[in-house]
Design an enzyme around this catalytic site. Sequence first.
Site, PDB file in Angstrom:
ATOM      1  N   GLU A  21      -0.718  -5.646 -22.664  1.00 54.24           N
ATOM      2  CA  GLU A  21      -0.682  -6.501 -21.458  1.00 54.24           C
ATOM      3  C   GLU A  21       0.318  -7.346 -21.505  1.00 54.24           C
ATOM      4  O   GLU A  21       0.781  -7.574 -20.155  1.00 54.24           O
ATOM      5  CB  GLU A  21      -1.865  -7.489 -21.647  1.00 54.24           C
ATOM      6  CG  GLU A  21      -3.417  -6.668 -21.608  1.00 54.24           C
ATOM      7  CD  GLU A  21      -4.282  -7.794 -21.543  1.00 54.24           C
ATOM      8  OE1 GLU A  21      -5.028  -8.202 -20.617  1.00 54.24           O
ATOM      9  OE2 GLU A  21      -4.508  -8.414 -22.806  1.00 54.24           O
ATOM     10  N   TYR A  53       2.714 -27.264   0.338  1.00 56.66           N
ATOM     11  CA  TYR A  53       2.246 -26.317  -0.403  1.00 56.66           C
ATOM     12  C   TYR A  53       3.233 -25.288  -0.750  1.00 56.66           C
ATOM     13  O   TYR A  53       2.895 -24.595  -1.501  1.00 56.66           O
ATOM     14  CB  TYR A  53       1.031 -25.746   0.506  1.00 56.66           C
ATOM     15  CG  TYR A  53       1.260 -25.235   1.872  1.00 56.66           C
ATOM     16  CD1 TYR A  53       2.128 -24.137   2.339  1.00 56.66           C
ATOM     17  CD2 TYR A  53       0.879 -26.000   2.951  1.00 56.66           C
ATOM     18  CE1 TYR A  53       2.429 -24.111   3.739  1.00 56.66           C
ATOM     19  CE2 TYR A  53       1.036 -25.906   4.332  1.00 56.66           C
ATOM     20  CZ  TYR A  53       2.016 -24.817   4.527  1.00 56.66           C
ATOM     21  OH  TYR A  53       2.215 -24.583   6.061  1.00 56.66           O
ATOM     22  N   GLU A  72      -7.138 -19.384 -19.297  1.00 55.94           N
ATOM     23  CA  GLU A  72      -7.536 -20.801 -19.562  1.00 55.94           C
ATOM     24  C   GLU A  72      -6.408 -21.603 -19.627  1.00 55.94           C
ATOM     25  O   GLU A  72      -6.156 -22.533 -19.102  1.00 55.94           O
ATOM     26  CB  GLU A  72      -8.843 -20.951 -20.599  1.00 55.94           C
ATOM     27  CG  GLU A  72      -9.754 -20.280 -20.072  1.00 55.94           C
ATOM     28  CD  GLU A  72     -10.003 -18.867 -20.519  1.00 55.94           C
ATOM     29  OE1 GLU A  72     -11.166 -18.500 -20.805  1.00 55.94           O
ATOM     30  OE2 GLU A  72      -8.824 -18.213 -21.114  1.00 55.94           O
ATOM     31  N   LYS A  98      -7.477 -11.760 -12.915  1.00 55.37           N
ATOM     32  CA  LYS A  98      -6.730 -10.711 -13.676  1.00 55.37           C
ATOM     33  C   LYS A  98      -7.243  -9.395 -12.687  1.00 55.37           C
ATOM     34  O   LYS A  98      -8.382  -9.145 -12.856  1.00 55.37           O
ATOM     35  CB  LYS A  98      -6.852 -10.398 -15.084  1.00 55.37           C
ATOM     36  CG  LYS A  98      -6.097  -9.391 -15.457  1.00 55.37           C
ATOM     37  CD  LYS A  98      -6.235  -9.249 -16.954  1.00 55.37           C
ATOM     38  CE  LYS A  98      -5.417 -10.244 -17.630  1.00 55.37           C
ATOM     39  NZ  LYS A  98      -5.311 -10.037 -19.138  1.00 55.37           N
TER      40      LYS A  98
END
Length: 122
Positions: A21, A53, A72, A98
């Site tokens: 990954e 933004y 997280e 993901k």
Amino acid sequence: MSKIYLEDVKIYAYHGVLPEENIIGTYYILNAELHTDLWIAAESDDLKDTISYADINEILHREMKIKSKLLEHVAGRIIAEIHEKFPEISYIKLKITKTSPPMQGEMKGASIELEKSFKPDN
């Protein structure tokens, strides 16, 4: 209550527990909700009276470049940086998806969502 949203921000990054990954990477979709007072900007039409933004988007991209095992952890860093730069924000909700998790079966993605309220600075 006033809110700013960044919706479906698509970023290619390299997060995950599995070694591949961190080499192959995948797309992530980020959604952010920020609570702050936008009424001064509603009157003034001046960027200095609101939260850009574009600045939030820059934080999302910068933090997503830092490899992490857990989404997280990434979300926690993003929320901390947004709050540090914009202490006038009273609440942040961030969802990270993901899009191609290395799991069996077909799915749109796997997501985490973190929320945090901040007490106003007195």
